[in-house]
Design a protein around this motif. Structure first.
Motif, PDB file in Angstrom:
ATOM      1  N   ARG A 235       1.075  15.126  -4.823  1.00 33.55           N
ATOM      2  CA  ARG A 235       2.162  15.387  -3.876  1.00 33.55           C
ATOM      3  C   ARG A 235       1.670  15.356  -2.435  1.00 33.55           C
ATOM      4  NH1 ARG A 235       5.023  19.688  -1.525  1.00 33.55           N
ATOM      5  NH2 ARG A 235       7.283  19.350  -1.504  1.00 33.55           N
ATOM      6  N   LEU A 236       0.454  15.850  -2.183  1.00 31.04           N
ATOM      7  CA  LEU A 236      -0.068  15.854  -0.827  1.00 31.04           C
ATOM      8  C   LEU A 236      -0.266  14.442  -0.278  1.00 31.04           C
ATOM      9  CD1 LEU A 236      -2.687  18.775  -0.901  1.00 31.04           C
ATOM     10  CD2 LEU A 236      -0.441  18.743   0.191  1.00 31.04           C
ATOM     11  N   MET A 237      -0.461  13.492  -1.158  1.00 27.00           N
ATOM     12  CA  MET A 237      -0.588  12.102  -0.735  1.00 27.00           C
ATOM     13  C   MET A 237       0.783  11.462  -0.569  1.00 27.00           C
ATOM     14  SD  MET A 237      -2.863   9.070  -2.485  1.00 27.00           S
ATOM     15  CE  MET A 237      -4.375  10.004  -2.187  1.00 27.00           C
ATOM     16  N   ARG A 238       1.732  11.839  -1.433  1.00 32.08           N
ATOM     17  CA  ARG A 238       3.067  11.254  -1.363  1.00 32.08           C
ATOM     18  C   ARG A 238       3.849  11.733  -0.150  1.00 32.08           C
ATOM     19  NH1 ARG A 238       3.696  13.030  -6.666  1.00 32.08           N
ATOM     20  NH2 ARG A 238       5.322  14.431  -5.912  1.00 32.08           N
ATOM     21  N   LEU A 239       3.677  12.999   0.228  1.00 30.78           N
ATOM     22  CA  LEU A 239       4.527  13.597   1.256  1.00 30.78           C
ATOM     23  C   LEU A 239       4.447  12.886   2.609  1.00 30.78           C
ATOM     24  CD1 LEU A 239       6.523  15.753   2.065  1.00 30.78           C
ATOM     25  CD2 LEU A 239       4.589  17.284   2.542  1.00 30.78           C
ATOM     26  N   PRO A 240       3.249  12.688   3.195  1.00 31.61           N
ATOM     27  CA  PRO A 240       3.216  12.005   4.503  1.00 31.61           C
ATOM     28  C   PRO A 240       3.722  10.567   4.435  1.00 31.61           C
ATOM     29  CG  PRO A 240       0.987  12.285   3.640  1.00 31.61           C
ATOM     30  CD  PRO A 240       1.899  13.089   2.757  1.00 31.61           C
ATOM     31  N   VAL A 241       3.455   9.880   3.311  1.00 29.40           N
ATOM     32  CA  VAL A 241       3.926   8.502   3.168  1.00 29.40           C
ATOM     33  C   VAL A 241       5.452   8.480   3.065  1.00 29.40           C
ATOM     34  CG1 VAL A 241       3.835   6.428   1.747  1.00 29.40           C
ATOM     35  CG2 VAL A 241       1.780   7.797   2.087  1.00 29.40           C
ATOM     36  N   THR A 242       6.002   9.437   2.322  1.00 30.70           N
ATOM     37  CA  THR A 242       7.460   9.535   2.212  1.00 30.70           C
ATOM     38  C   THR A 242       8.097   9.780   3.567  1.00 30.70           C
ATOM     39  OG1 THR A 242       7.276  10.388  -0.055  1.00 30.70           O
ATOM     40  CG2 THR A 242       9.351  10.768   1.110  1.00 30.70           C
TER      41      THR A 242
ATOM     42  N   VAL B 140       0.838  -1.201   0.000  1.00 30.38           N
ATOM     43  CA  VAL B 140       0.000   0.000   0.000  1.00 30.38           C
ATOM     44  C   VAL B 140       0.872   1.250   0.000  1.00 30.38           C
ATOM     45  CG1 VAL B 140      -1.730   1.309   1.292  1.00 30.38           C
ATOM     46  CG2 VAL B 140      -1.907  -1.186   1.137  1.00 30.38           C
ATOM     47  N   LEU B 141       1.905   1.258   0.823  1.00 33.28           N
ATOM     48  CA  LEU B 141       2.806   2.418   0.873  1.00 33.28           C
ATOM     49  C   LEU B 141       3.500   2.632  -0.465  1.00 33.28           C
ATOM     50  CD1 LEU B 141       4.481   1.887   4.381  1.00 33.28           C
ATOM     51  CD2 LEU B 141       2.699   3.540   3.785  1.00 33.28           C
ATOM     52  N   ALA B 142       3.884   1.535  -1.118  1.00 39.78           N
ATOM     53  CA  ALA B 142       4.541   1.662  -2.421  1.00 39.78           C
ATOM     54  C   ALA B 142       3.624   2.321  -3.439  1.00 39.78           C
ATOM     55  CB  ALA B 142       4.986   0.280  -2.914  1.00 39.78           C
ATOM     56  N   LEU B 143       2.347   1.931  -3.442  1.00 39.70           N
ATOM     57  CA  LEU B 143       1.392   2.553  -4.362  1.00 39.70           C
ATOM     58  C   LEU B 143       1.231   4.044  -4.057  1.00 39.70           C
ATOM     59  CD1 LEU B 143      -1.392  -0.196  -4.505  1.00 39.70           C
ATOM     60  CD2 LEU B 143       0.353   0.300  -6.242  1.00 39.70           C
ATOM     61  N   LEU B 144       1.167   4.377  -2.772  1.00 39.07           N
ATOM     62  CA  LEU B 144       1.002   5.782  -2.386  1.00 39.07           C
ATOM     63  C   LEU B 144       2.252   6.598  -2.717  1.00 39.07           C
ATOM     64  CD1 LEU B 144      -0.827   5.355   1.042  1.00 39.07           C
ATOM     65  CD2 LEU B 144      -1.824   6.022  -1.158  1.00 39.07           C
ATOM     66  N   LEU B 145       3.430   5.979  -2.600  1.00 41.49           N
ATOM     67  CA  LEU B 145       4.666   6.684  -2.951  1.00 41.49           C
ATOM     68  C   LEU B 145       4.712   7.040  -4.430  1.00 41.49           C
ATOM     69  CD1 LEU B 145       7.329   4.647  -0.922  1.00 41.49           C
ATOM     70  CD2 LEU B 145       6.716   7.042  -0.563  1.00 41.49           C
ATOM     71  N   MET B 146       3.986   6.276  -5.246  1.00 41.03           N
ATOM     72  CA  MET B 146       3.966   6.522  -6.685  1.00 41.03           C
ATOM     73  C   MET B 146       2.756   7.342  -7.118  1.00 41.03           C
ATOM     74  SD  MET B 146       5.170   2.686  -7.860  1.00 41.03           S
ATOM     75  CE  MET B 146       5.288   3.136  -9.596  1.00 41.03           C
TER      76      MET B 146
END
Length: 222
Positions: A51-58, A41-47
């Motif tokens: 940007r607002l979705m990627r930032l907290p996951v990163t 799930v984190l890998a999908l969100l990182l991609m």
């Protein structure tokens, strides 16, 4: 060295060590269940293109990848109850700390595998009328999982070894039981040597499986 070895003092008390091993395996299996699922799930969100979705996951991934596992375990045990008024059992807290750590490393393994999925397979899924969720479940996940199995297994065995760190917060795993037995018998060399052999006996077959899968993957790719 004038030291007389006495392994019988340990072999007569293997019961606590095997009880600790059962706890260690429980921690490892549960942490891997979290790491395998949450990592994808984190890998999908990182991609994600947003940007607002990627930032907290990163930030989540980099925090767990760039801080020591020991600090993470201590933080979960002492800071989470104080900050969030959440009180869970010691084993549960250990599972969460190890599971989140593993998920962060698995996320990177999954992401590399997802990026390697041939575009033709995705185009075929679109041609078959699969929606984005179906393409992820039936095309991306199986392909990425197979490609990343060696790395996932390696990460899993690393977590098995790192689970020894929970002994510092009194989780009665293999390391905790070994430390207690060494104190009782005054035989730390023999006790920790046997504990090391138990860790090795579990880890070695998995490392051999990883080597076999990697050689097979390279042979198929060649």
């Amino acid at each position: 060295m004038n030291y007389s070895f006495d392994f019988q003092s340990v072999t007569r008390n293997l019961g606590p060590l095997f009880d600790g091993l059962a706890v260690t395996l429980q921690l490892t299996v549960a942490a891997n269940a979290i790491g395998l699922t949450l990592g994808f799930v984190l890998a999908l969100l990182l991609m994600s293109p947003w940007r607002l979705m990627r930032l907290p996951v990163t930030l989540f991934v980099e925090f767990f990848r760039c801080t020591p596992a020991l600090v993470q375990i201590i933080w979960f045990f002492y800071c989470v109850p104080m900050l969030f008024n959440v009180f869970l059992g010691s084993i549960t807290m250990g599972i969460l700390a190890l599971g989140f750590n593993l998920a962060a490393f698995n996320a990177e393994a999954y992401r590399a595998s997802i990026q390697a999925v041939p575009r033709e397979q995705l185009d075929a899924g679109i041609a078959l009328g699969l929606n984005p969720v179906q393409r992820i479940l039936y095309i991306v996940l199986p392909t990425a999982f197979r490609a990343s199995i060696p790395v996932l297994l390696t990460n899993g065995i690393v977590i098995f070894q790192q689970s020894a760190l929970v002994a510092i917060v009194a989780v009665q795993d293999l390391m905790y039981q070994a430390k207690s037995l060494a104190t009782q018998t005054y035989r730390p060399i023999e006790t920790f040597s046997v504990a090391a052999l138990i860790y090795f006996a579990v880890s070695f077959p998995v490392t051999q499986l990883v080597d076999y899968l990697e050689r097979r993957r390279l042979a198929v790719a060649g």
